[in-house]
Design an enzyme around this catalytic site. Structure first.
Site, mmCIF file in Angstrom:
data_model
loop_
_atom_site.group_PDB
_atom_site.id
_atom_site.type_symbol
_atom_site.label_atom_id
_atom_site.label_comp_id
_atom_site.label_asym_id
_atom_site.label_seq_id
_atom_site.Cartn_x
_atom_site.Cartn_y
_atom_site.Cartn_z
ATOM 1 N N LYS A 112 0.626 -1.389 -0.275
ATOM 2 C CA LYS A 112 0.333 0.046 -0.547
ATOM 3 C C LYS A 112 0.753 1.357 0.556
ATOM 4 C CE LYS A 112 -4.440 -1.300 1.787
ATOM 5 N NZ LYS A 112 -5.508 -1.624 2.998
ATOM 6 N N LYS A 195 -7.355 -9.637 -8.569
ATOM 7 C CA LYS A 195 -8.679 -9.286 -7.729
ATOM 8 C C LYS A 195 -9.375 -8.487 -8.271
ATOM 9 C CE LYS A 195 -8.049 -9.010 -3.569
ATOM 10 N NZ LYS A 195 -8.408 -9.055 -2.346
ATOM 11 N N LYS A 198 -12.259 -2.222 -5.450
ATOM 12 C CA LYS A 198 -13.312 -1.281 -6.318
ATOM 13 C C LYS A 198 -12.236 -0.184 -6.594
ATOM 14 C CE LYS A 198 -17.549 0.999 -5.614
ATOM 15 N NZ LYS A 198 -18.510 0.582 -5.936
HETATM 16 P P1 AMP Z 1 -11.394 -4.659 1.414
HETATM 17 O O1 AMP Z 1 -12.628 -4.440 1.117
HETATM 18 O O2 AMP Z 1 -10.232 -5.085 1.287
HETATM 19 O O3 AMP Z 1 -11.767 -3.958 3.153
HETATM 20 O O4 AMP Z 1 -12.228 -6.158 2.777
HETATM 21 C C1 AMP Z 1 -13.301 -6.511 2.558
HETATM 22 C C2 AMP Z 1 -13.620 -8.253 2.846
HETATM 23 O O5 AMP Z 1 -13.655 -8.373 1.758
HETATM 24 C C3 AMP Z 1 -12.136 -8.705 2.920
HETATM 25 O O6 AMP Z 1 -11.895 -9.995 3.699
HETATM 26 C C4 AMP Z 1 -11.736 -9.571 1.989
HETATM 27 O O7 AMP Z 1 -10.815 -10.356 2.400
HETATM 28 C C5 AMP Z 1 -12.161 -9.142 1.371
HETATM 29 N N1 AMP Z 1 -12.393 -9.440 -0.638
HETATM 30 C C6 AMP Z 1 -12.626 -8.303 -0.603
HETATM 31 N N2 AMP Z 1 -12.174 -8.620 -1.860
HETATM 32 C C7 AMP Z 1 -12.582 -9.540 -1.823
HETATM 33 C C8 AMP Z 1 -12.315 -10.591 -3.336
HETATM 34 N N3 AMP Z 1 -11.886 -9.907 -4.784
HETATM 35 N N4 AMP Z 1 -12.759 -11.796 -3.409
HETATM 36 C C9 AMP Z 1 -12.757 -12.571 -2.218
HETATM 37 N N5 AMP Z 1 -12.262 -11.975 -0.828
HETATM 38 C C10 AMP Z 1 -13.038 -10.194 -0.946
#
Ligand code: AMP
Ligand code: TRP
Length: 329
Positions: A112, A195, A198
């Site tokens: 990051k 992945k 967003k």
């Molecule tokens: P974040 O959007 O990085 O804050 O992630 C929030 C939650 O969603 C975390 O538990 C991540 O591991 C899960 N997550 C985010 N993107 C993915 C993805 N593409 N596939 C599976 N899990 C995801």
């Protein structure tokens, strides 16, 4: 009850299918076996999000998505991190028992912070200590997260151990990471090696929980295909097709093998049409509940205020014990 769960999600953005399959759906299921505490971690989001309006909007949208997905705020504690000042207070204490060397190993900071590390905010560096505070304040035994967070949960265990040893106490139980295997990584619709995220500039790469039926159908129709005939599962040579099959299996609640068997004679276009129908059918009711909630922000705020009160009622005595252990009381 099999233990106490803590998990968090950052309000850096709205919720997409990856968040739903990788995190939220799992949270909903865990409510049956565990006492659950779910937190919208705005202090963590502040490490990179500096837009106050977006922060406010995202907190409500993420709360709506969590509730609409089936987290029951009566049964589970759902709250916003900054509403419980104990998180920041315990984080400071834990920073004082965490060696710099441990933080230097954290791969997420390196990713990051990027090349310009000197300009990265200090909060991004100590982010995992705040995460440890989140977990330890509730004496959580299990922490459901994606694979990418495993290192942070192991650090939280190490920090709990370091605190207990340093102050000769058994205050903090060592939390276990709970890594979900199935649909742990939902990939981009336009590039099966990245992945779903967003932060991707193109909205066509992801399905958002707020997308309507037509948008979902269009995104899946335009999802990247390859030149191989038919439908088959082979992540190395057909990453996009394999990702779509995995999404299908997860949404249909079937094994991946079963999904592959179902479409072995289908054309790719027919498969996509079925996937679009299934996705819209599964997400439709969630989207509807989410929209209804977002139309009544006062209701969301009331749920979060109640959650914060309950969170603080558990967190305050633990912070007091930690303060006592270090000699602040
Ligand atoms: P974040 O959007 O990085 O804050 O992630 C929030 C939650 O969603 C975390 O538990 C991540 O591991 C899960 N997550 C985010 N993107 C993915 C993805 N593409 N596939 C599976 N899990 C995801
Ligand atoms: N760092 C986690 C993520 O990016 C979010 C998070 C913050 C969290 N505090 C937590 C997850 C405590 C589990 C437990 O996904």
């Amino acid at each position: 009850m099999k233990g106490r769960i803590f998990s968090g999600i950052q309000p850096t953005h709205g919720i997409h299918l990856g968040n739903y399959l990788g995190a939220l759906r799992n949270w909903v299921r865990l409510q049956d076996g565990y006492e659950c505490v779910f937190c919208i971690v705005d202090l963590h989001a502040l490490t990179l999000l500096r837009d106050a309006g977006a922060m406010r909007r995202n907190v409500r949208e993420v709360a709506a998505a969590i509730i609409a997905s089936g987290v029951d705020p009566e049964r589970s504690t759902l709250f916003v991190q900054s509403h419980a000042p104990e998180h920041a207070q315990l984080a400071w204490v834990l920073q004082c028992v965490t060696p710099l060397g441990w933080l230097n190993r954290m791969t997420q900071f390196k990713e990051k912070a990027g090349k310009n590390r000197e300009n990265a905010p200090a909060g991004l560096y100590t982010y995992p200590v705040l995460q440890a505070a989140d977990i330890l304040l509730y004496k959580a035994t299990h922490v459901p997260v994606g694979e990418d967070q495993k290192q942070h949960i192991e650090l939280a265990r190490d920090i709990a151990g370091a605190f207990n040893r340093r102050f000769d106490t058994d205050l903090f139980p060592l939390p276990e990471p709970m890594i979900q295997a199935e649909a742990a990584r939902v990939m981009s619709l336009r590039d099966g090696t990245r992945k779903m995220s967003k932060s991707d500039p193109s909205d066509m790469t992801r399905i958002n929980l707020v997308d309507d039926r037509e948008t979902i159908a269009q995104k899946i129709r335009k999802a990247k295909s390859d030149s191989v005939m038919g439908v088959s599962y082979d992540p190395a040579s057909r990453p996009e097709a394999s990702n779509l099959l995995q999404i299908y299996a997860a949404l249909a609640d079937m094994g991946q093998g079963e999904a592959v068997a179902r479409f072995k004679d289908a054309s790719f276009a027919d498969f996509k049409a079925d996937l679009a129908d299934l996705t819209a059918a599964r997400l439709g009711p969630i989207t509807e509940r989410m929209r209804a909630l977002m139309a009544e922000p006062e209701r969301i705020d009331a749920v979060l205020a109640d959650g914060a009160e309950r969170a603080r009622a558990s967190a305050a005595p633990v912070l007091a014990e930690a303060y006592e252990a270090v000699g602040f009381r």
